[in-house]
Design a protein around this motif. Structure first.
Motif, PDB file in Angstrom:
ATOM      1  N   PHE A 250       0.943  -1.114   0.306  1.00 25.21           N
ATOM      2  CA  PHE A 250       0.054  -0.044   0.092  1.00 25.21           C
ATOM      3  C   PHE A 250       0.833   1.376  -0.065  1.00 25.21           C
ATOM      4  O   PHE A 250       1.461   1.596   1.116  1.00 25.21           O
ATOM      5  N   VAL A 251       0.887   1.988  -1.155  1.00 21.61           N
ATOM      6  CA  VAL A 251       1.760   2.964  -1.393  1.00 21.61           C
ATOM      7  C   VAL A 251       1.234   3.961  -2.013  1.00 21.61           C
ATOM      8  O   VAL A 251       0.447   3.861  -2.808  1.00 21.61           O
ATOM      9  N   VAL A 252       1.726   5.327  -1.587  1.00 25.43           N
ATOM     10  CA  VAL A 252       1.278   7.027  -2.156  1.00 25.43           C
ATOM     11  C   VAL A 252       2.771   7.332  -2.728  1.00 25.43           C
ATOM     12  O   VAL A 252       3.563   7.420  -1.913  1.00 25.43           O
ATOM     13  N   VAL A 253       2.690   7.817  -3.852  1.00 28.77           N
ATOM     14  CA  VAL A 253       3.591   8.431  -4.530  1.00 28.77           C
ATOM     15  C   VAL A 253       3.250   9.846  -4.987  1.00 28.77           C
ATOM     16  O   VAL A 253       2.295  10.023  -5.477  1.00 28.77           O
ATOM     17  N   VAL A 254       4.260  10.772  -4.506  1.00 27.05           N
ATOM     18  CA  VAL A 254       3.881  12.171  -5.042  1.00 27.05           C
ATOM     19  C   VAL A 254       4.720  12.583  -6.053  1.00 27.05           C
ATOM     20  O   VAL A 254       6.106  12.688  -5.779  1.00 27.05           O
ATOM     21  N   ALA A 255       4.376  12.883  -7.072  1.00 31.19           N
ATOM     22  CA  ALA A 255       5.244  13.561  -8.410  1.00 31.19           C
ATOM     23  C   ALA A 255       4.931  15.117  -8.467  1.00 31.19           C
ATOM     24  O   ALA A 255       4.098  15.679  -7.777  1.00 31.19           O
ATOM     25  N   ASP A 256       5.614  15.542  -9.556  1.00 34.75           N
ATOM     26  CA  ASP A 256       5.392  17.016  -9.621  1.00 34.75           C
ATOM     27  C   ASP A 256       4.328  17.450 -10.596  1.00 34.75           C
ATOM     28  O   ASP A 256       3.875  18.466 -11.075  1.00 34.75           O
ATOM     29  N   MET A 257       3.320  16.391 -11.089  1.00 34.39           N
ATOM     30  CA  MET A 257       2.094  16.667 -11.540  1.00 34.39           C
ATOM     31  C   MET A 257       1.067  15.987 -11.135  1.00 34.39           C
ATOM     32  O   MET A 257      -0.134  16.608 -11.220  1.00 34.39           O
ATOM     33  N   GLU A 258       1.081  14.827 -10.339  1.00 37.46           N
ATOM     34  CA  GLU A 258       0.053  14.067  -9.570  1.00 37.46           C
ATOM     35  C   GLU A 258       0.430  13.372  -8.420  1.00 37.46           C
ATOM     36  O   GLU A 258       1.665  13.379  -8.170  1.00 37.46           O
ATOM     37  N   THR A 259      -0.453  12.961  -7.699  1.00 33.63           N
ATOM     38  CA  THR A 259      -0.299  11.925  -6.650  1.00 33.63           C
ATOM     39  C   THR A 259      -0.921  10.803  -6.996  1.00 33.63           C
ATOM     40  O   THR A 259      -2.096  10.627  -7.509  1.00 33.63           O
ATOM     41  N   PHE A 260      -0.334   9.491  -6.589  1.00 35.30           N
ATOM     42  CA  PHE A 260      -0.542   8.171  -7.079  1.00 35.30           C
ATOM     43  C   PHE A 260      -0.874   7.322  -5.873  1.00 35.30           C
ATOM     44  O   PHE A 260      -0.039   7.501  -4.899  1.00 35.30           O
ATOM     45  N   GLN A 261      -1.667   6.271  -6.023  1.00 38.93           N
ATOM     46  CA  GLN A 261      -1.843   5.479  -4.657  1.00 38.93           C
ATOM     47  C   GLN A 261      -2.152   4.100  -5.364  1.00 38.93           C
ATOM     48  O   GLN A 261      -2.702   3.854  -6.398  1.00 38.93           O
ATOM     49  N   THR A 262      -1.882   2.960  -4.392  1.00 34.99           N
ATOM     50  CA  THR A 262      -1.820   1.833  -4.963  1.00 34.99           C
ATOM     51  C   THR A 262      -1.921   0.697  -3.850  1.00 34.99           C
ATOM     52  O   THR A 262      -1.521   1.084  -2.526  1.00 34.99           O
ATOM     53  N   ASN A 263      -2.600  -0.446  -3.709  1.00 34.30           N
ATOM     54  CA  ASN A 263      -2.642  -1.443  -2.757  1.00 34.30           C
ATOM     55  C   ASN A 263      -2.166  -2.601  -3.137  1.00 34.30           C
ATOM     56  O   ASN A 263      -2.345  -3.629  -2.452  1.00 34.30           O
ATOM     57  N   ASP A 264      -1.526  -2.920  -4.553  1.00 32.38           N
ATOM     58  CA  ASP A 264      -0.854  -3.887  -4.910  1.00 32.38           C
ATOM     59  C   ASP A 264       0.468  -3.639  -5.434  1.00 32.38           C
ATOM     60  O   ASP A 264       0.959  -4.128  -6.596  1.00 32.38           O
ATOM     61  N   SER A 265       1.331  -2.644  -5.032  1.00 30.32           N
ATOM     62  CA  SER A 265       2.749  -2.365  -5.333  1.00 30.32           C
ATOM     63  C   SER A 265       2.563  -2.014  -6.927  1.00 30.32           C
ATOM     64  O   SER A 265       3.455  -2.129  -7.753  1.00 30.32           O
ATOM     65  N   PHE A 266       1.608  -1.057  -7.190  1.00 28.42           N
ATOM     66  CA  PHE A 266       1.400  -0.428  -8.455  1.00 28.42           C
ATOM     67  C   PHE A 266       1.029  -1.419  -9.666  1.00 28.42           C
ATOM     68  O   PHE A 266       1.409  -0.932 -10.864  1.00 28.42           O
ATOM     69  N   ARG A 267       0.690  -2.626  -9.552  1.00 24.68           N
ATOM     70  CA  ARG A 267       0.158  -3.478 -10.671  1.00 24.68           C
ATOM     71  C   ARG A 267      -1.028  -2.701 -10.946  1.00 24.68           C
ATOM     72  O   ARG A 267      -1.274  -2.706 -12.232  1.00 24.68           O
ATOM     73  N   THR A 268      -1.926  -2.252 -10.060  1.00 25.23           N
ATOM     74  CA  THR A 268      -3.090  -1.244 -10.356  1.00 25.23           C
ATOM     75  C   THR A 268      -2.952  -0.068  -9.698  1.00 25.23           C
ATOM     76  O   THR A 268      -2.209  -0.016  -8.450  1.00 25.23           O
ATOM     77  N   TRP A 269      -3.290   0.886  -9.923  1.00 25.94           N
ATOM     78  CA  TRP A 269      -3.094   2.367  -9.433  1.00 25.94           C
ATOM     79  C   TRP A 269      -4.255   3.340  -9.759  1.00 25.94           C
ATOM     80  O   TRP A 269      -5.070   3.157 -10.770  1.00 25.94           O
ATOM     81  N   THR A 270      -4.392   4.010  -8.832  1.00 27.51           N
ATOM     82  CA  THR A 270      -5.448   5.456  -8.990  1.00 27.51           C
ATOM     83  C   THR A 270      -4.749   6.661  -8.697  1.00 27.51           C
ATOM     84  O   THR A 270      -3.714   6.802  -7.967  1.00 27.51           O
ATOM     85  N   ARG A 271      -5.192   7.882  -9.124  1.00 28.16           N
ATOM     86  CA  ARG A 271      -4.858   9.065  -8.528  1.00 28.16           C
ATOM     87  C   ARG A 271      -5.310   9.618  -7.329  1.00 28.16           C
ATOM     88  O   ARG A 271      -6.730   9.330  -6.889  1.00 28.16           O
ATOM     89  N   VAL A 272      -4.646  10.295  -6.694  1.00 28.71           N
ATOM     90  CA  VAL A 272      -5.292  11.160  -5.400  1.00 28.71           C
ATOM     91  C   VAL A 272      -5.405  12.767  -5.777  1.00 28.71           C
ATOM     92  O   VAL A 272      -4.566  13.161  -6.052  1.00 28.71           O
ATOM     93  N   ARG A 273      -6.751  13.074  -5.661  1.00 30.58           N
ATOM     94  CA  ARG A 273      -7.117  14.224  -6.037  1.00 30.58           C
ATOM     95  C   ARG A 273      -7.820  14.985  -4.952  1.00 30.58           C
ATOM     96  O   ARG A 273      -8.470  14.341  -4.168  1.00 30.58           O
ATOM     97  N   VAL A 274      -7.700  16.216  -4.975  1.00 30.77           N
ATOM     98  CA  VAL A 274      -8.494  17.100  -3.838  1.00 30.77           C
ATOM     99  C   VAL A 274      -9.683  17.979  -4.503  1.00 30.77           C
ATOM    100  O   VAL A 274      -9.538  18.271  -5.812  1.00 30.77           O
ATOM    101  N   PRO A 275     -10.543  18.334  -3.663  1.00 32.25           N
ATOM    102  CA  PRO A 275     -11.558  19.114  -4.080  1.00 32.25           C
ATOM    103  C   PRO A 275     -11.304  20.732  -4.526  1.00 32.25           C
ATOM    104  O   PRO A 275     -10.399  21.090  -3.947  1.00 32.25           O
ATOM    105  N   PRO A 276     -12.155  21.079  -5.553  1.00 26.96           N
ATOM    106  CA  PRO A 276     -11.727  22.385  -5.792  1.00 26.96           C
ATOM    107  C   PRO A 276     -12.161  23.448  -4.669  1.00 26.96           C
ATOM    108  O   PRO A 276     -13.025  23.058  -3.690  1.00 26.96           O
TER     109      PRO A 276
END
Length: 832
Positions: A250-276
């Motif tokens: 279960f990992v979260v990675v912050v890059a300079d364009m998005e934040t990414f999360q996974t629960n299976d070591s990034f075999r699958t992943w989604t973006r973490v975004r915030v409300p406007p």
């Protein structure tokens, strides 16, 4: 497994960059790398001519930058030949001669309604597997795997699930289904490390490798809500990553364009975004630190802490007893301790937050507590109030209950400063000033990382160097390199240190911003440069996957993220062979099968370790402990020599000799002699080429909270529960009330009533259980009382007939003496 999927992306996004080459195999984590394995080679660059490989290896197309080969057992020297004056580096690949050819494949089906997980298992051959099996996303076995599984099952193969932490065994359901076994296990967060084991059955001289994996309760990623906006670090910054200390997948990675999360070591992943409309555009792209917690993902933005949970994105401040600004850092635990002993009532913290002058601890449920200020630290360190003391950095140690603070100390604060270290124990609430002081430039910033050891051992790094502090801070220095006096920047095209990766096996990898990597091990004082693996134009970060193996996480400019397994063991062996490095010992064995032992009163713990080494080397075994001095330690060494090899076997016994009889304060004495120790057993010498160089485990002295007693014969399943009410005659009750007592039987608490012949004497037999089941019969005296106050009991023997010289305590005398106490507290060990 992942290497093939990422190769095309790396190839396409590396145009114009320097050349490099890599290899991969079909086996996950390079688990099988043998003469039977297909080795896939790929070259990145424009100057490729052909591959140089030993004549004993067979290759598909030596003039293709992407090709395959097979090699016999041994060290195989492989390199690409290129046009031009420059030479590409060669690798010394260690090809095994193992008869292990097959692997276990598993998939998990979660049943939340009854908190169970069904593990579907089959056998597959990595060299003849379906692509979905190689990518680890198969839902059912391929035809080849079905045939292989059924053939091995016919020969007697059956898998089991063995849990490493609690040593439980789970067996398959009675029959196979479509070439698969099904094993049911309970969902648990405390027994997550599991292994698939099989029988020693071979097919065509090939065996199946045991497979270690991580399985816990299913953890869900935060859903991405339509209309939400990206949150990221500043443009051009390096990647930041964080993971659950006990759930590495279960990992979260912050890059300079998005934040990414996974629960299976990034075999699958989604973006973490915030409300406007909560953050400005500049604030959304100004994340300076990030932490992953049970409460959500914490972001540090311009000195303010925010948390993103499943349902909301919240600013934290005075509403949760944190500052509204000025926060300079947050951190969480790096090492997993599923079990530990903590005497304090407040639970263990999950994260630390600090400003220049204050430190806060965070607990589950968004609860925060300030634990210290620099004014109080000055008093603890006996520092003049006129000097400047600020908090430099904070990091959790390898101890499950401790936290370390690096402090800036200076008087004029213009040119240089001293960095001090203090350690805080969350259980005892005590601060300990360590024998540590480092002089650095006033603008230097150091990042600490405590290593997986019992004694406080850690490394520090700035932009260019690594500082080491080993063996309880007694061995210190700057990590050396063959040239440039340990300045890693000068050996990596003036790049600076981006991240340092550490694991449970003592491996340490230093990754520079341009993806050049250096390697050393715990207690080693010099580093070697690893072969180039990733192009300098790609942003990457190092992590561990669900199997505890190293992998690289790549984030590309097109807003995608991909993992790639990294063969650290093979790469380190290649460098070691070039440098002719050898481990000083042949083998280091022990019987430490768990990382947590509980010692109750009257118990002892014995473990052994054995080292085998060449004659005249003079190695020995070292046992070190860290924590309260509440255990006695005895060591016995047995020595043998034969055929030019020495074998030393050490047995270590931990015990406690405390007399609790006739003491003034039973509970005070018990509190003084309970606690948590960390113990490590290691060889006296080791090198980078050695396997795991030390074993670390806890010894908890006290009462195991998972133990319980039960009366033999009672159970909670073998009876029909119904509304059972009985009446106790008022004349039989202790306080002689005016009415009879009507009692409703509590089935949930007491279970099924025990059927007895009223003409026979009943003597309850107490039995001790833990979470693994029956332990032993309780062989000590005990008292029994009727919880509703009934007192019409008679006794079979008098004290005189029982041989008592003096009148003993009785239920009547103790309840009379302690009328102000409830019945369950009127008589206990404190009154002995």
């Amino acid at each position: 497994m992942w290497a093939a999927g990422v190769a095309a992306l790396l190839w396409g996004l590396s145009c114009g960059a320097s050349a490099l080459w890599r290899y991969s195999s079909n086996s996950p984590n390079y688990h099988i790398f043998s003469s039977r394995s297909t080795i896939k080679l790929e070259y990145e660059g424009t100057l490729f001519s052909e591959w140089s490989v030993p004549g004993t290896c067979s290759m598909k197309n030596k003039r293709s930058p992407k090709t395959e080969l097979r090699c016999p057992p041994g060290i195989q020297i492989i390199k690409p030949i290129v046009t031009g004056p420059d030479l590409e580096e060669e690798r010394y690949l260690s090809v095994d001669s193992s008869h292990t050819c097959f692997l276990w494949y598993y998939k998990v089906i979660n049943f939340v309604h009854n908190l169970t997980q069904v593990i579907v298992i089959w056998i597959y051959d990595p060299e003849n597997a379906d692509p979905s099996e190689l990518l680890w996303n198969a839902n059912e076995p391929s035809l080849n795997s079905i045939i292989l599984t059924k053939q091995l099952a016919t020969l007697g193969q059956t898998p089991i699930i063995y849990t490493i932490l609690r040593r439980k065994v789970y067996f398959p359901h009675t029959r196979m289904k479509n070439g698969t076994w099904h094993i049911s296990v309970p969902m648990t967060a405390g027994d997550m490390l599991k292994e698939i084991r099989g029988n020693q059955v071979a097919f065509q001289d090939c065996f199946i490798a045991d497979f270690l994996f991580l399985l816990t309760v299913p953890l869900l990623t935060i859903p991405e809500i339509p209309g939400s906006l990206p949150i990221s670090s500043p443009r051009g910054s390096q990647l930041m990553a964080d993971w659950y200390d006990c759930v590495l997948s279960f990992v979260v990675v912050v890059a300079d364009m998005e934040t990414f999360q996974t629960n299976d070591s990034f075999r699958t992943w989604t973006r973490v975004r915030v409300p406007p409309n909560i953050l400005t555009d500049d604030e959304r792209h100004s994340v300076s630190d990030m932490n992953l917690s049970q409460d959500g993902i914490f972001f540090l933005i311009n000195g303010i802490l925010y948390v993103k949970s499943f349902h909301e994105f919240t600013r934290l401040g005075r509403n949760v007893d944190l500052p509204d600004g000025g926060i300079i850092g947050i951190t969480s635990r790096k090492w997993c301790w599923v079990r530990y002993l903590m005497k304090a009532k407040r639970g263990r913290s999950s994260m630390a937050i600090w400003t220049e002058n204050e430190v806060y601890l965070g607990y589950t449920g968004l609860k925060f507590v300030k634990i210290i200020t620099t004014e109080n630290l000055k008093k603890l360190l006996n520092i003049s109030p006129a000097t400047t003391l600020t908090i430099h950095n904070v990091e959790y140690t390898a101890h499950p209950l401790e936290l370390a603070l690096l402090l800036n100390y200076c008087v004029t604060c213009t040119v240089s400063k001293k960095v001090y270290l203090v350690i805080y124990n969350e259980d005892s609430k005590e601060w300990a000033h360590q024998d540590f002081a480092l002089d650095v430039a006033i603008d230097s910033f150091l990042i600490p990382r405590f290593l997986y050891s019992a004694m406080p051992e850690f490394i520090l790094w700035d932009k260019h160097r690594i500082y080491y502090y080993y063996h309880n801070l007694t061995i210190t220095g700057v990590l050396q390199t063959p040239t440039e006096s340990g300045n890693l920047s000068r050996l990596s095209d003036n790049s600076i240190i981006h991240d340092v990766f550490t694991d449970y096996f003592g491996n340490i990898v230093v990754k520079m911003e341009n993806n050049i990597m250096f390697y050393f091990k715990i207690n080693i004082r010099d580093a070697v440069k690893l072969h180039l693996w990733t192009n300098s134009t790609i942003k990457s970060v190092t992590s561990m996957n669900a199997w505890g193996q190293v992998y690289l996480i790549y984030v590309f400019e097109n807003g995608t993220i991909h993992p790639q397994e990294y063969p650290l063991k093979l790469e380190a062996e290649s460098i070691a062979f070039q440098r002719k490095e050898k481990c000083p010992y042949i083998a280091f064995h022990n019987n430490i099968f768990t990382v947590f032992y509980f010692l109750d009163k009257g118990q002892n713990l014995s473990v052994w370790a054995q080292i085998v080494y060449p004659e005249n080397v003079g190695l020995y075994i070292i046992v070190e402990s860290y924590g309260p001095k509440i255990l006695e330690q005895k060591e016995q060494v047995h020595y043998e020599i034969a055929s030019g090899y020495c074998t030393k076997t050490m047995t270590v016994t931990f015990s406690q000799n405390v007399n609790y009889e006739a003491v003034d304060d039973y509970f005070k004495l018990q509190h003084q002699n309970t606690g948590l120790l960390l113990v490590q057993i290691r060889p006296s010498e080791y090198a980078r080429t050695c396997p795991r160089s030390q074993n670390v485990f806890q010894v908890a002295v006290g009462c195991d909270g998972n133990k319980f007693i039960a009366v033999k014969g009672f159970n909670k399943k073998e009876c029909l529960q119904h509304d059972f009410i009985y009446i106790i005659e008022k004349s039989f009750l202790r306080n002689r009330p005016s009415k009879n007592l009507r009692v409703r039987y509590n089935w949930k608490e007491y279970g099924c009533p025990l059927r007895l012949d009223f003409r026979e004497k009943f003597h309850p037999l107490l039995q001790l259980y833990d979470d693994n089941g029956f332990v032993e019969d309780v062989g000590v005296n005990f008292i029994v009382w009727e919880i509703h106050g009934r007192d019409d009991y008679t006794f079979n023997n008098t004290m005189k007939k029982s041989g008592c010289l003096n009148e003993a305590q009785t239920w009547k005398s103790m309840t009379t003496l302690n009328k102000h106490l409830p019945l369950e507290d009127a008589w206990g060990p404190e009154f002995l």
